[in-house]
Structures are given as C-alpha cells and as structure tokens.
Design an enzyme around this catalytic site. Structure first.
Site, PDB file in Angstrom:
ATOM      1  N   GLU A  11       0.823  -1.205   0.000  1.00 50.69           N
ATOM      2  CA  GLU A  11       0.000   0.000   0.000  1.00 50.69           C
ATOM      3  C   GLU A  11       0.860   1.259   0.000  1.00 50.69           C
ATOM      4  O   GLU A  11       0.511   2.275  -0.591  1.00 50.69           O
ATOM      5  CB  GLU A  11      -0.938   0.010   1.219  1.00 50.69           C
ATOM      6  CG  GLU A  11      -2.109  -0.944   1.110  1.00 50.69           C
ATOM      7  CD  GLU A  11      -3.084  -0.782   2.261  1.00 50.69           C
ATOM      8  OE1 GLU A  11      -2.662  -0.290   3.327  1.00 50.69           O
ATOM      9  OE2 GLU A  11      -4.258  -1.142   2.099  1.00 50.69           O
ATOM     10  N   ASP A  12       1.983   1.162   0.671  1.00 52.71           N
ATOM     11  CA  ASP A  12       2.886   2.304   0.799  1.00 52.71           C
ATOM     12  C   ASP A  12       3.873   2.287  -0.369  1.00 52.71           C
ATOM     13  O   ASP A  12       4.947   1.683  -0.295  1.00 52.71           O
ATOM     14  CB  ASP A  12       3.625   2.216   2.141  1.00 52.71           C
ATOM     15  CG  ASP A  12       4.647   3.306   2.321  1.00 52.71           C
ATOM     16  OD1 ASP A  12       4.560   4.316   1.588  1.00 52.71           O
ATOM     17  OD2 ASP A  12       5.545   3.149   3.167  1.00 52.71           O
ATOM     18  N   GLU A  13       3.522   2.955  -1.476  1.00 54.35           N
ATOM     19  CA  GLU A  13       4.341   2.916  -2.681  1.00 54.35           C
ATOM     20  C   GLU A  13       5.599   3.766  -2.571  1.00 54.35           C
ATOM     21  O   GLU A  13       6.438   3.753  -3.483  1.00 54.35           O
ATOM     22  CB  GLU A  13       3.507   3.359  -3.888  1.00 54.35           C
ATOM     23  CG  GLU A  13       2.353   2.414  -4.198  1.00 54.35           C
ATOM     24  CD  GLU A  13       1.631   2.776  -5.477  1.00 54.35           C
ATOM     25  OE1 GLU A  13       2.053   3.751  -6.138  1.00 54.35           O
ATOM     26  OE2 GLU A  13       0.647   2.086  -5.806  1.00 54.35           O
ATOM     27  N   SER A  14       5.761   4.481  -1.473  1.00 53.04           N
ATOM     28  CA  SER A  14       6.968   5.294  -1.304  1.00 53.04           C
ATOM     29  C   SER A  14       8.223   4.421  -1.279  1.00 53.04           C
ATOM     30  O   SER A  14       9.304   4.880  -1.690  1.00 53.04           O
ATOM     31  CB  SER A  14       6.882   6.123  -0.026  1.00 53.04           C
ATOM     32  OG  SER A  14       6.872   5.284   1.126  1.00 53.04           O
TER      33      SER A  14
END
Length: 246
Positions: A39-42
C-alpha cells in the site's frame, strides 16, 4: 485476525466455492505462497531513486545481465494477503484422487487415497493458520527412527490431536486396511503419540480467546471433508470477529 479475515474474504470466487461449486481447488495454500500487497508505494520510489543514484553491481554475459540484489525497505502500512503460484490448481467441477499438497499440509482423504474436492483447501488453511499463529507445525509426520516423512506417523499424530476417524469415513478408502482394521481401530504399526492435544500445543492465548481459537481450528481440521466449514462460513466465525484486546 484482520490478516486472516482479509485472506479468506479477498477473492470472492474462491471464498464462495463451497456454495457455487464452480471455482478451482487451490491445493497449495501455505505461507510461502502468500504475498503481501504494497500500500505504501513510497518504498518503490525510494528503491528507484537509490538505483539511479548508486546503480547495482552487474555482471554481463553474452546472453544476459545479472544484477546484484538491492534490499527493498519496509512499508509503513501493509495491504491484503494475496495467493500466488497456481501450478497445482485443479478444476473445481470434478472429483480428483491424485497425490497433492505438501506433506505436512495433506488432508486425511489425500493420505488415504480417497476422492477429494474443495474441502482439501480448508484443511490446508487450518494447518497454515496454525503454522503462522503458533510459529510451529501442528503435524510433523517424520518417523522418529530415521527422521523421514511417513504417512503412518502423520496419521498417528492426527489421531492424537483429533481423535480417531469415523469408521464410515475410513470405508470410503480402498487403502484404509493398511492403517486400520475393519472396525476403524488403529493398526498402523506406530504407537499413537501420547499427551498431545490442541489445548496444550496452543501457547499464545488464554481464556475465552483461546477457547474460541481452538473451536475455529477444529471447524477446519475435521476428518470428514463435508463437516469442515466453508471459507464463507469461516468469515462468520466468532474468533475472527472478536475485537482484539490492546
């Protein structure tokens, strides 16, 4: 519990297969075949930037280039679990009787060479949940003399944890006499392990929470395939729907 809930609920077709009878059997449900959504594409952007700033070492061959691995950072938030590796999947509209499943995940109908169908996946889920939650295998199946897997040892452990199988169930198998007499008594030439129980083997919970968890496990780990809950029914299980105490 949220992780398990989303695993059971994420693929609607798979979730409802016991009702519709049209989806595939997955057959290879184990921890190594579960991927985690990002979910955290960073972390992907950080990975790209690091590669541009300091390219990975590489070795060039005539037909390919091999790159050194680069560590991917941990996300701040995790997505839902996703099943992968469908190499062992079977069509869901036919009965099967070939040898399937990793050894420590095999359902009793597979070991006894009966026809099997959707509910082998439910057995698989139960064993996998135990492995993940308890960080140990429920069934080992290895012979104590040579440390090799044995169907007899595996069945003996099943009896120790779950009690003896119903005679009517055993008579579905043409091979049951290799392990049981005609009345369903164990005759497998290996002693039934003593002092084994789900209650004693479960080490992470207490009180009502533990009782509900063991009921949840027993609803999947049933000798008779038709007595196992479906994935849809498991979603309604009290243990999965009990708020986690913090």
């Amino acid at each position: 519990m949220s992780y398990l809930y989303h695993f059971l609920n994420e693929d609607g077709r798979w979730r409802d297969y016991h009702i519709s009878g049209i989806a595939d059997n997955y057959l290879d449900i184990k921890a190594s075949n579960l991927l985690q959504e990002i979910e955290d594409e960073s972390i992907l952007m950080d990975f790209e930037n690091a590669e541009m700033e300091s390219p990975s070492l590489q070795k060039v061959y005539k037909d390919r280039t091999v790159y050194a691995s680069r560590e991917l950072g941990l996300p701040k938030s995790y997505g839902h679990p996703v099943l992968c590796d469908f190499g062992e999947a079977r069509a869901g509209d036919v009965e099967n009787e070939d040898d399937i499943q990793p050894e420590v995940y095999r359902a009793p109908e597979v070991i006894l060479e009966m026809k099997w169908s959707y509910s082998v996946d439910i057995w698989n889920i139960g064993i996998m949940i135990w492995d993940l939650f308890e960080n140990k295998h429920l069934f080992d199946g290895r012979n104590k003399t040579n440390n090799e897997y044995s169907n007899r040892q595996y069945l003996a452990e099943m009896i120790a944890y779950l009690g003896p199988p119903p005679t009517e169930f055993l008579h579905r198998s043409k091979e049951y006499s290799e392990y049981f007499d005609k009345d369903g008594n164990w005759d497998g030439f290996i002693a039934i392990p003593q002092n084994l129980s789900l209650e004693d083997s479960e080490e992470n919970l207490k009180g009502e929470n533990k009782e509900l968890f063991l009921q949840f496990m027993r609803s999947m780990l049933r000798w008779v395939p038709e007595e196992r809950k479906t994935a849809k029914e498991l979603l309604e299980d009290p243990w999965l729907n009990t708020p986690v105490e913090t």
